[in-house]
Write a protein that holds these residues in place. Structure first.
Motif, PDB file in Angstrom:
ATOM      1  N   PRO A 124       0.802  -1.224   0.000  1.00 34.88           N
ATOM      2  CA  PRO A 124       0.000   0.000   0.000  1.00 34.88           C
ATOM      3  C   PRO A 124       0.839   1.279   0.000  1.00 34.88           C
ATOM      4  CG  PRO A 124       0.075  -0.936   2.201  1.00 34.88           C
ATOM      5  CD  PRO A 124       0.760  -1.921   1.303  1.00 34.88           C
ATOM      6  N   GLY A 125       0.180   2.359  -0.379  1.00 36.49           N
ATOM      7  CA  GLY A 125       0.827   3.668  -0.337  1.00 36.49           C
ATOM      8  C   GLY A 125       2.064   3.722  -1.205  1.00 36.49           C
ATOM      9  N   ARG A 126       3.136   4.230  -0.632  1.00 37.36           N
ATOM     10  CA  ARG A 126       4.363   4.441  -1.401  1.00 37.36           C
ATOM     11  C   ARG A 126       5.227   3.192  -1.517  1.00 37.36           C
ATOM     12  NH1 ARG A 126       5.251   9.750  -2.726  1.00 37.36           N
ATOM     13  NH2 ARG A 126       3.902  11.267  -1.703  1.00 37.36           N
ATOM     14  N   ARG A 127       4.735   2.081  -1.013  1.00 30.03           N
ATOM     15  CA  ARG A 127       5.475   0.818  -1.148  1.00 30.03           C
ATOM     16  C   ARG A 127       5.367   0.264  -2.571  1.00 30.03           C
ATOM     17  NH1 ARG A 127       3.797  -3.318   3.273  1.00 30.03           N
ATOM     18  NH2 ARG A 127       5.583  -4.424   2.353  1.00 30.03           N
ATOM     19  N   LEU A 128       4.439   0.799  -3.352  1.00 30.81           N
ATOM     20  CA  LEU A 128       4.311   0.440  -4.769  1.00 30.81           C
ATOM     21  C   LEU A 128       4.616   1.689  -5.582  1.00 30.81           C
ATOM     22  CD1 LEU A 128       3.554  -1.693  -6.869  1.00 30.81           C
ATOM     23  CD2 LEU A 128       1.150  -0.994  -6.628  1.00 30.81           C
ATOM     24  N   LEU A 129       5.587   1.590  -6.485  1.00 30.13           N
ATOM     25  CA  LEU A 129       6.066   2.748  -7.228  1.00 30.13           C
ATOM     26  C   LEU A 129       6.188   2.396  -8.703  1.00 30.13           C
ATOM     27  CD1 LEU A 129       7.353   5.644  -7.150  1.00 30.13           C
ATOM     28  CD2 LEU A 129       9.568   4.487  -6.876  1.00 30.13           C
ATOM     29  N   ILE A 130       5.586   3.203  -9.553  1.00 29.37           N
ATOM     30  CA  ILE A 130       5.703   3.012 -11.002  1.00 29.37           C
ATOM     31  C   ILE A 130       6.931   3.777 -11.495  1.00 29.37           C
ATOM     32  CG2 ILE A 130       4.652   3.488 -13.250  1.00 29.37           C
ATOM     33  CD1 ILE A 130       1.907   3.109 -11.869  1.00 29.37           C
ATOM     34  N   VAL A 131       7.807   3.069 -12.186  1.00 33.04           N
ATOM     35  CA  VAL A 131       8.991   3.688 -12.791  1.00 33.04           C
ATOM     36  C   VAL A 131       8.984   3.312 -14.272  1.00 33.04           C
ATOM     37  CG1 VAL A 131      11.495   3.907 -12.783  1.00 33.04           C
ATOM     38  CG2 VAL A 131      10.273   3.531 -10.628  1.00 33.04           C
ATOM     39  N   SER A 132       8.722   4.304 -15.098  1.00 28.42           N
ATOM     40  CA  SER A 132       8.559   4.088 -16.535  1.00 28.42           C
ATOM     41  C   SER A 132       9.561   4.925 -17.307  1.00 28.42           C
ATOM     42  CB  SER A 132       7.124   4.476 -16.932  1.00 28.42           C
ATOM     43  OG  SER A 132       6.968   4.531 -18.329  1.00 28.42           O
ATOM     44  N   ASN A 133       9.928   4.470 -18.486  1.00 27.35           N
ATOM     45  CA  ASN A 133      10.781   5.275 -19.352  1.00 27.35           C
ATOM     46  C   ASN A 133       9.958   6.197 -20.247  1.00 27.35           C
ATOM     47  OD1 ASN A 133      13.256   4.571 -18.385  1.00 27.35           O
ATOM     48  ND2 ASN A 133      13.753   3.115 -20.009  1.00 27.35           N
ATOM     49  N   THR A 134       8.655   6.220 -20.018  1.00 22.60           N
ATOM     50  CA  THR A 134       7.787   7.202 -20.680  1.00 22.60           C
ATOM     51  C   THR A 134       7.198   8.101 -19.586  1.00 22.60           C
ATOM     52  OG1 THR A 134       5.949   5.579 -20.708  1.00 22.60           O
ATOM     53  CG2 THR A 134       7.316   5.771 -22.697  1.00 22.60           C
ATOM     54  N   ALA A 135       6.157   7.667 -18.925  1.00 23.83           N
ATOM     55  CA  ALA A 135       5.537   8.475 -17.870  1.00 23.83           C
ATOM     56  C   ALA A 135       6.505   8.682 -16.713  1.00 23.83           C
ATOM     57  CB  ALA A 135       4.262   7.799 -17.363  1.00 23.83           C
ATOM     58  N   GLY A 136       6.803   9.938 -16.418  1.00 27.25           N
ATOM     59  CA  GLY A 136       7.689  10.256 -15.308  1.00 27.25           C
ATOM     60  C   GLY A 136       9.136  10.466 -15.690  1.00 27.25           C
ATOM     61  N   ALA A 137       9.536   9.999 -16.876  1.00 21.25           N
ATOM     62  CA  ALA A 137      10.908  10.215 -17.347  1.00 21.25           C
ATOM     63  C   ALA A 137      10.986  11.632 -17.909  1.00 21.25           C
ATOM     64  CB  ALA A 137      11.283   9.190 -18.407  1.00 21.25           C
ATOM     65  N   THR A 138      11.738  12.498 -17.260  1.00 23.71           N
ATOM     66  CA  THR A 138      11.665  13.929 -17.578  1.00 23.71           C
ATOM     67  C   THR A 138      12.114  14.255 -19.000  1.00 23.71           C
ATOM     68  OG1 THR A 138      13.851  14.266 -16.557  1.00 23.71           O
ATOM     69  CG2 THR A 138      11.903  14.628 -15.172  1.00 23.71           C
ATOM     70  N   SER A 139      12.965  13.421 -19.602  1.00 25.07           N
ATOM     71  CA  SER A 139      13.390  13.682 -20.971  1.00 25.07           C
ATOM     72  C   SER A 139      12.293  13.353 -21.975  1.00 25.07           C
ATOM     73  CB  SER A 139      14.649  12.878 -21.308  1.00 25.07           C
ATOM     74  OG  SER A 139      14.388  11.487 -21.209  1.00 25.07           O
ATOM     75  N   TYR A 140      11.333  12.519 -21.563  1.00 22.14           N
ATOM     76  CA  TYR A 140      10.222  12.119 -22.433  1.00 22.14           C
ATOM     77  C   TYR A 140       8.932  12.802 -22.011  1.00 22.14           C
ATOM     78  CZ  TYR A 140       7.049   9.013 -25.007  1.00 22.14           C
ATOM     79  OH  TYR A 140       6.091   8.512 -25.849  1.00 22.14           O
ATOM     80  N   ASP A 141       8.675  12.773 -20.729  1.00 19.95           N
ATOM     81  CA  ASP A 141       7.429  13.313 -20.168  1.00 19.95           C
ATOM     82  C   ASP A 141       7.666  14.749 -19.688  1.00 19.95           C
ATOM     83  OD1 ASP A 141       4.909  13.603 -19.072  1.00 19.95           O
ATOM     84  OD2 ASP A 141       5.288  12.279 -17.364  1.00 19.95           O
ATOM     85  N   VAL A 142       7.878  15.642 -20.623  1.00 10.37           N
ATOM     86  CA  VAL A 142       8.175  17.032 -20.295  1.00 10.37           C
ATOM     87  C   VAL A 142       6.972  17.664 -19.592  1.00 10.37           C
ATOM     88  CG1 VAL A 142       8.824  19.292 -21.199  1.00 10.37           C
ATOM     89  CG2 VAL A 142       9.743  17.216 -22.259  1.00 10.37           C
ATOM     90  N   GLY A 143       7.208  18.199 -18.400  1.00 14.96           N
ATOM     91  CA  GLY A 143       6.124  18.790 -17.634  1.00 14.96           C
ATOM     92  C   GLY A 143       5.391  17.804 -16.742  1.00 14.96           C
TER      93      GLY A 143
END
Length: 214
Positions: free
Chosen positions: A85-104
């Protein structure tokens, strides 16, 4: 702009140590993910204490370029959220959240809204963002994570997700088939599958987790 420089640089690490791209456990699809994740490794007699999960998005639990959980996986996804639960599950993507791809950060925000799970904003793409992941968990001590060995990385790519797990000193679960049919996968994904078969047939295995960040 969207070149994965991290993966390109770390190809040299992979050439020196091919086992870095291998998983500690493999499932066909996200719906077969054992919960809790400790079960994925217990059969090998390891004393594993998984306290948090780093989860890939595209072709893992979602159709690429879609922000919602793939319909057949929704029950398993909710079970994973309950177990971590909570922050124990974290999505790490090379699209969503990757600042070089997901600008803003628009994509990351949309994925968070759709899934109810935090998306890591990271400047280095996988597999090179291990320090940013560990920084996230240090900033959120309520997760109970004090070591990379307490993290399982779940994803469909060997050269990004599984290599991230091994470079961090964490556990890797490879979602081998994913959402996209094999004939529609990228050439990179198809080459990875052949590489995994080749390495495993020659006795290679994923390295035991260590703690480079401790």
């Amino acid at each position: 702009m969207n070149l994965n420089l991290s993966a390109s640089i770390n190809v040299f690490r992979l050439l020196a140590k091919p086992s870095l791209c291998l998983p500690h456990a493999t499932v066909a699809t996200f719906d077969e993910l054992p919960i809790p994740l400790d079960k994925a490794f217990a059969k090998k007699g390891r004393g594993v204490d998984i306290r948090a999960v780093v989860l890939d998005k595209d072709d893992c639990f979602a159709i690429p370029d879609h922000n919602e959980v793939h319909e057949p996986y929704k029950r398993r996804f909710e079970a994973l959220r309950t177990a971590y639960p909570g922050r124990r599950l974290l999505i790490v993507s090379n699209t969503a959240g990757a600042t070089s791809y997901d600008v803003g950060g628009r994509l990351g925000s949309e994925v968070e809204k759709s899934t109810g799970v935090h998306v890591l904003s990271h400047s280095v793409k996988k597999p090179g963002c291990g320090d940013e992941i560990m920084s996230y968990f240090r900033d959120h001590p309520e997760t109970g994570v004090t070591s990379p060995q307490q993290i399982a990385v779940v994803g469909d790519r060997l050269a990004t997700d599984m290599m991230l797990a091994n470079m961090m000193g964490s556990w890797g679960v490879w979602v081998k088939d994913g959402v996209v049919p094999l004939q529609e996968k990228s050439i990179f994904s198809r080459v990875e599958r052949r590489l995994a078969s080749y390495l495993l047939s020659r006795g290679y295995s994923a390295p035991e987790p260590t703690s480079p960040f401790e």
